[in-house]
Design a protein around this motif. Structure first.
Motif, mmCIF file in Angstrom:
data_model
loop_
_atom_site.group_PDB
_atom_site.id
_atom_site.type_symbol
_atom_site.label_atom_id
_atom_site.label_comp_id
_atom_site.label_asym_id
_atom_site.label_seq_id
_atom_site.Cartn_x
_atom_site.Cartn_y
_atom_site.Cartn_z
ATOM 1 N N ASP A 133 17.185 -21.700 -13.111
ATOM 2 C CA ASP A 133 17.856 -21.788 -11.802
ATOM 3 C C ASP A 133 17.524 -23.109 -11.123
ATOM 4 N N ALA A 134 16.257 -23.521 -11.211
ATOM 5 C CA ALA A 134 15.815 -24.748 -10.513
ATOM 6 C C ALA A 134 16.476 -25.990 -11.106
ATOM 7 N N GLN A 135 16.810 -25.926 -12.374
ATOM 8 C CA GLN A 135 17.442 -27.103 -12.996
ATOM 9 C C GLN A 135 18.754 -27.458 -12.310
ATOM 10 N N GLY A 136 19.445 -26.435 -11.806
ATOM 11 C CA GLY A 136 20.746 -26.678 -11.185
ATOM 12 C C GLY A 136 20.651 -27.054 -9.706
ATOM 13 N N LEU A 137 19.437 -27.102 -9.167
ATOM 14 C CA LEU A 137 19.240 -27.356 -7.730
ATOM 15 C C LEU A 137 19.800 -28.719 -7.319
ATOM 16 N N ASP A 138 20.521 -28.728 -6.181
ATOM 17 C CA ASP A 138 21.048 -29.994 -5.670
ATOM 18 C C ASP A 138 19.988 -30.618 -4.754
ATOM 19 N N LEU A 139 19.472 -31.786 -5.138
ATOM 20 C CA LEU A 139 18.398 -32.417 -4.363
ATOM 21 C C LEU A 139 18.939 -33.459 -3.397
ATOM 22 N N VAL A 192 10.716 -29.677 -10.058
ATOM 23 C CA VAL A 192 11.517 -30.317 -8.997
ATOM 24 C C VAL A 192 11.012 -31.730 -8.711
ATOM 25 N N GLY A 193 9.686 -31.886 -8.659
ATOM 26 C CA GLY A 193 9.110 -33.212 -8.405
ATOM 27 C C GLY A 193 9.489 -34.201 -9.504
ATOM 28 N N LEU A 194 9.473 -33.742 -10.743
ATOM 29 C CA LEU A 194 9.832 -34.637 -11.855
ATOM 30 C C LEU A 194 11.317 -34.964 -11.818
ATOM 31 N N LYS A 195 12.112 -34.004 -11.414
ATOM 32 C CA LYS A 195 13.552 -34.248 -11.277
ATOM 33 C C LYS A 195 13.788 -35.364 -10.245
ATOM 34 N N LEU A 196 13.043 -35.304 -9.133
ATOM 35 C CA LEU A 196 13.160 -36.361 -8.117
ATOM 36 C C LEU A 196 12.725 -37.713 -8.688
ATOM 37 N N SER A 197 11.645 -37.691 -9.462
ATOM 38 C CA SER A 197 11.098 -38.948 -9.986
ATOM 39 C C SER A 197 11.969 -39.529 -11.091
ATOM 40 N N GLN A 198 12.789 -38.704 -11.692
ATOM 41 C CA GLN A 198 13.598 -39.162 -12.829
ATOM 42 C C GLN A 198 15.073 -39.234 -12.431
ATOM 43 N N HIS A 199 15.291 -39.583 -11.166
ATOM 44 C CA HIS A 199 16.635 -39.825 -10.650
ATOM 45 C C HIS A 199 17.573 -38.653 -10.918
ATOM 46 N N GLY A 200 17.070 -37.418 -10.718
ATOM 47 C CA GLY A 200 17.947 -36.248 -10.822
ATOM 48 C C GLY A 200 18.053 -35.663 -12.216
ATOM 49 N N SER A 201 17.512 -36.313 -13.234
ATOM 50 C CA SER A 201 17.645 -35.706 -14.573
ATOM 51 C C SER A 201 16.486 -34.732 -14.810
ATOM 52 N N SER A 238 -2.482 -25.969 -33.565
ATOM 53 C CA SER A 238 -1.622 -27.104 -33.233
ATOM 54 C C SER A 238 -0.280 -26.576 -32.733
ATOM 55 N N LEU A 239 0.054 -26.946 -31.490
ATOM 56 C CA LEU A 239 1.308 -26.474 -30.894
ATOM 57 C C LEU A 239 2.321 -27.614 -30.900
ATOM 58 N N GLU A 240 3.421 -27.390 -31.554
ATOM 59 C CA GLU A 240 4.443 -28.437 -31.695
ATOM 60 C C GLU A 240 5.027 -28.826 -30.331
ATOM 61 N N LEU A 241 5.235 -30.112 -30.143
ATOM 62 C CA LEU A 241 5.828 -30.583 -28.873
ATOM 63 C C LEU A 241 6.622 -31.848 -29.165
ATOM 64 N N ASN A 242 7.961 -31.742 -29.131
ATOM 65 C CA ASN A 242 8.761 -32.895 -29.531
ATOM 66 C C ASN A 242 9.428 -33.625 -28.373
ATOM 67 N N GLU A 243 9.019 -33.333 -27.126
ATOM 68 C CA GLU A 243 9.563 -34.039 -25.959
ATOM 69 C C GLU A 243 8.845 -35.399 -25.838
ATOM 70 N N PRO A 244 9.602 -36.519 -25.760
ATOM 71 C CA PRO A 244 8.920 -37.822 -25.682
ATOM 72 C C PRO A 244 8.344 -38.162 -24.304
ATOM 73 N N ASP A 245 8.952 -37.674 -23.213
ATOM 74 C CA ASP A 245 8.480 -38.057 -21.875
ATOM 75 C C ASP A 245 7.138 -37.367 -21.575
ATOM 76 N N PRO A 246 6.091 -38.145 -21.262
ATOM 77 C CA PRO A 246 4.765 -37.545 -21.070
ATOM 78 C C PRO A 246 4.717 -36.492 -19.965
ATOM 79 N N ALA A 247 5.365 -36.765 -18.832
ATOM 80 C CA ALA A 247 5.296 -35.797 -17.723
ATOM 81 C C ALA A 247 6.007 -34.501 -18.100
ATOM 82 N N LEU A 248 7.144 -34.618 -18.771
ATOM 83 C CA LEU A 248 7.859 -33.404 -19.202
ATOM 84 C C LEU A 248 7.068 -32.649 -20.259
ATOM 85 N N ARG A 249 6.309 -33.380 -21.078
ATOM 86 C CA ARG A 249 5.421 -32.707 -22.045
ATOM 87 C C ARG A 249 4.426 -31.818 -21.290
ATOM 88 N N GLY A 250 3.934 -32.341 -20.176
ATOM 89 C CA GLY A 250 2.982 -31.569 -19.374
ATOM 90 C C GLY A 250 3.606 -30.312 -18.807
#
Ligand code: F1P
Length: 323
Positions: free
Chosen positions: A17-23, A151-160, A276-288
């Motif tokens: 739901d939060a992904q669709g939030l209009d900031l 939400v904070g990362l969405k703001l920092s990544q220009h809405g993505s 070992s937990l697989e994690l294939n997201e390249p962006d460090p903050a999104l990995r977190g």
């Protein structure tokens, strides 16, 4: 399943739901440095969000709410034009609200992120994003922590920010961890969280979560800092959570090998470990963000192994309000 477990496992619907939030109304001014503030969990999220702003080309720093309220001049030169992003689940934490009000009073733009639509934070900001959390959440922040980070990362990544497959990835990591973590935590009493850059805030949040939930002493370090003293504590009682970044996999793997040779068990998030937990997201903050529910689950499992109820952590209250 207890209520804390439900707030961890059922959080992904809230993420979607939060992904669709209009900031839109809460946008930050381009080119103006950002001070990200919060207390406790919200401060650790602020750290990861600040690094994400920097990685996306904006000057940013995380400061604890109490520090920003009492001595802003220790963090940003006086007269420098800045804007503030204030995080508070409750929207009532005394230091964060006071700091936001002082910033507003100085004429700084203040954007808030909270889970409480009617809270004081909404009146202490230029604009505020309110995003309700799981209704069963109590003192320990689980769904809310992930939501405010998202939400904070969405703001920092220009809405993505996080993609649909990122949410699925977080969910499948948690499902895998739920099958494997119990065996690893047995007889471990010393807990260490390692993460660099954007992952340092998440490492600190993992350590805080475990401390609050299981009343265990835990520490967080930047990975290579760990060799400079704290490694003296490592033995068969140590459990390490290593939050890897692909760019530094080699250095972090060498550290993990050293820690394992000294008796530590290692949960490798996105790299080698006893688990070992697989994690294939390249962006460090999104990995977190993807790893956060798994860290919350670890806190809950250690608490249960000690017979503790995470609805009632010792000495803690849902909102910290100073008189
Ligand atoms: C965050 C915080 C948490 C703590 C407890 C009380 O405040 O202090 O760090 O674990 O849950 O709240 P906030 O986000 O409501 O300002």
């Amino acid at each position: 399943m207890n209520a804390t477990e439900r707030t961890i496992i059922e959080q992904f619907g809230y993420w979607r739901d939060a992904q669709g939030l209009d900031l839109g109304s809460a946008s930050l001014e381009p080119g103006v440095p950002i001070v990200v503030i919060g207390c406790g969990t919200s401060y650790y999220l602020a750290q990861t969000i600040a690094v994400s702003f920097v990685s996306h080309g904006l000057e940013a720093i995380a400061v604890p709410g109490g520090e920003w309220n009492l001595r802003p001049e220790s963090y940003v030169p006086i007269q420098k034009r800045i804007q503030v992003l204030a995080l508070s689940r409750s929207g009532e934490t005394t230091e964060t609200i006071a700091a936001a009000r002082r910033s507003l009073g100085r004429g700084e733009r203040v954007i808030g992120i909270t889970c409480e639509p009617g809270s004081s934070l909404t009146t202490a900001c230029t604009a505020c994003i309110a995003i309700p959390t799981h209704p069963e959440e109590d003192i320990v922040m689980t769904t809310s922590a992930s939501l405010m980070l998202l939400v904070g990362l969405k703001l920092s990544q220009h809405g993505s920010g996080l993609t649909v497959s990122g949410v699925n990835h977080a969910q499948s990591m948690l499902e895998r961890a739920r099958l494997k973590l119990d065996a690893l935590v047995q007889d471990r009493t010393h807990f260490v969280y390692l993460g660099g850059g954007a992952l340092y805030g998440v490492a600190q949040e993992g350590a805080l979560k475990l401390m609050e939930m299981s009343l265990s002493y835990s520490q967080a370090y930047h990975p290579l800092e760990y060799r400079h003293g704290p490694i003296a504590l490592v033995d068969q009682a140590t459990l390490v959570v290593m939050l890897y970044q692909p760019q530094t996999l080699q250095e972090e793997t060498a550290l993990v090998n050293e820690l394992r040779s000294k008796g530590a068990a290692v949960i490798g998030v996105g790299g080698p470990g006893d688990l070992s937990l697989e994690l294939n997201e390249p962006d460090p903050a999104l990995r977190g963000l993807i790893a956060l529910p798994t860290l919350q689950w670890l806190g809950e499992r250690v608490a249960q192994s000690k017979g503790l109820n995470t609805r009632e952590p010792r000495h803690l209250t849902k909102v910290v309000m100073l008189s």
